[in-house]
Design a protein around this motif. Structure first.
Motif, short mmCIF file in Angstrom:
data_model
loop_
_atom_site.label_atom_id
_atom_site.label_comp_id
_atom_site.label_asym_id
_atom_site.label_seq_id
_atom_site.Cartn_x
_atom_site.Cartn_y
_atom_site.Cartn_z
N GLU A 115 116.11 -12.78 28.27
CA GLU A 115 115.29 -13.81 27.64
C GLU A 115 114.43 -13.29 26.50
O GLU A 115 114.19 -14.00 25.52
CB GLU A 115 114.42 -14.51 28.69
CG GLU A 115 113.83 -15.83 28.23
CD GLU A 115 114.87 -16.81 27.74
OE1 GLU A 115 114.51 -17.73 26.97
OE2 GLU A 115 116.07 -16.68 28.10
N GLU A 116 113.96 -12.07 26.58
CA GLU A 116 113.18 -11.52 25.48
C GLU A 116 114.04 -11.46 24.21
O GLU A 116 113.56 -11.78 23.11
CB GLU A 116 112.67 -10.11 25.84
CG GLU A 116 111.67 -10.09 26.98
CD GLU A 116 110.35 -10.77 26.65
OE1 GLU A 116 110.11 -11.11 25.47
OE2 GLU A 116 109.54 -10.98 27.59
N SER A 117 115.30 -11.10 24.34
CA SER A 117 116.20 -11.07 23.19
C SER A 117 116.50 -12.48 22.70
O SER A 117 116.64 -12.71 21.50
CB SER A 117 117.50 -10.35 23.56
OG SER A 117 117.26 -9.01 23.92
N PRO A 122 108.94 -15.77 30.48
CA PRO A 122 109.41 -15.87 29.09
C PRO A 122 110.47 -16.97 28.97
O PRO A 122 111.32 -17.11 29.85
CB PRO A 122 110.00 -14.49 28.82
CG PRO A 122 109.40 -13.58 29.84
CD PRO A 122 109.17 -14.43 31.05
#
Length: 377
Positions: free
Chosen positions: A98-100, A166
């Motif tokens: 999810e960060e990406s 996130p």
């Protein structure tokens, strides 16, 4: 491309992600003679060249660029940037976590907005953002987050607080809000989208079509790979036509500005009823669900790539690799939910949008579209 002098009375749309299920339906709805706020001039964009099944008459112009690259985005949007009044954001990139996802999707949206606002003068006034019910569940496909998520209690409604995880949907909403008041926006949270395309990352209907077609082709039972709970309990969907109708409505109605709306068909169904419809459409025997008969559906289907190649060749279909058009893990996750996947449409109705679709009746129509487009036999 030589710049045209824009007609300041004509709304001009840029549909980013136009070759997906929702993007195609949106472009068709915008070009309809009865479209709200119209007649519209419609530009459509995607990362790849236009597929042969895409109807050319749906767009005034098709643009290919990489939204992750600002220079490429600016190069291809500069010739039309002074015309665009509305952006309909249907694009998505799915990364390993999810960060990406947050970085990639935020970068794409910001690059497009900056490229369009660089025009002198800029007519850009509204951004329509499509997200989904993972707003209320969290990013269930994230390899780490997925196992620790605690979702809201359904039915999901728009004023539920954000979950403490996130989520690139949240990041995109915050990005749009940062441009207020110079730009207005609307957010459209779909359920499981049903439509016609070979280029949507999450295409549950096409995935189940491929499964049924392979079962028919090889004489295999078309067994339900989910749980007893999802077989019997309620779920909802979002017909791409209803989603398009709501997005256009919100883009032109002042009362809908800077608001988020769920967008589903307004009804519910059970997967048992859905399965019966699929059996009729694909002429396969209905197999009653038996919770004692477990089988590795995802593993089985991942071995069927060559079978799909045979089917594509035999029926002269649009060339696809099975791996590119199915979302096995995503559908499997939906069919193993332990809660009713249902979104409230009350806010949307209270604001004046009354679009709807009969989910089970719509399935045959969309399968017919996929057949007409030569994506399936």
């Amino acid at each position: 491309m030589e710049q045209e002098v824009p007609n300041t009375s004509t709304p001009v749309a840029l549909v980013v992600g136009v070759t997906g299920m929702a993007g195609l339906s949106l472009a068709e709805a915008l070009k309809s003679p009865t479209a709200l706020g119209g007649p519209w001039k419609v530009y459509g964009s995607a990362r790849r060249a236009k597929p042969t099944w895409f109807p050319s008459s749906t767009l005034d112009h098709y643009i290919t660029f990489d939204a992750l690259n600002f220079d490429d985005t600016l190069k291809h949007l500069s010739p039309v940037a002074h015309e665009i009044t509305h952006v309909f954001w249907i694009a998505i990139q799915v990364r390993e976590n999810e960060e990406s996802n947050i970085v990639a999707n935020s970068t794409m949206l910001e690059n497009v907005i900056k490229a369009l606002k660089s025009a002198t003068p800029s007519r850009l006034c509204h951004i329509t953002l499509q997200t989904g019910s993972k707003h209320y569940m969290g990013q269930i496909f994230d390899p780490v987050l997925g196992a620790q998520l605690v979702h809201h209690e359904p039915p999901f409604h728009e004023d539920m607080p954000r979950l403490p995880y996130p989520n690139f949907y949240y990041a995109l909403e915050d990005l749009l809000a940062s441009y207020s008041p110079s730009l207005s926006y609307s957010v459209h949270r779909s359920s499981i989208i049903v439509g016609a395309s070979s280029r949507s990352f999450y295409n549950a209907l096409l995935t189940l079509c491929v499964y049924a077609i392979i079962c028919k082709y090889q004489g295999l039972p078309f067994r339900y790979p989910g749980t007893k709970y999802t077989w019997e309990n309620f779920c909802d969907m979002s017909d791409a036509r209803v989603l398009a109708e709501q997005q256009i409505w919100a883009a032109v109605m002042d009362r809908a500005k800077n608001q988020a709306f769920n967008c589903t068909n307004g009804d519910v169904f059970t997967w048992k009823c859905f399965w019966k419809v699929c059996c009729e459409i694909f002429d396969v025997e209905f197999v009653p669900f038996d919770e004692n008969e477990k089988f590795d559906w995802v593993g089985m289907m991942k071995k069927k790539g060559r079978v799909w190649d045979e089917i594509v060749e035999k029926y002269g279909l649009y060339k696809t690799n099975m791996e590119e058009i199915v979302c096995l893990e995503a559908v499997d996750a939906v069919l193993h939910f332990d809660f009713p996947h249902v979104c409230s449409m009350n806010k949307s109705r209270e604001f004046g949008f009354f679009g709807f679709a009969n989910t089970l009746k719509s399935i045959g129509m969309w399968v017919g579209r996929l057949r007409d487009m030569k994506i399936i036999p």
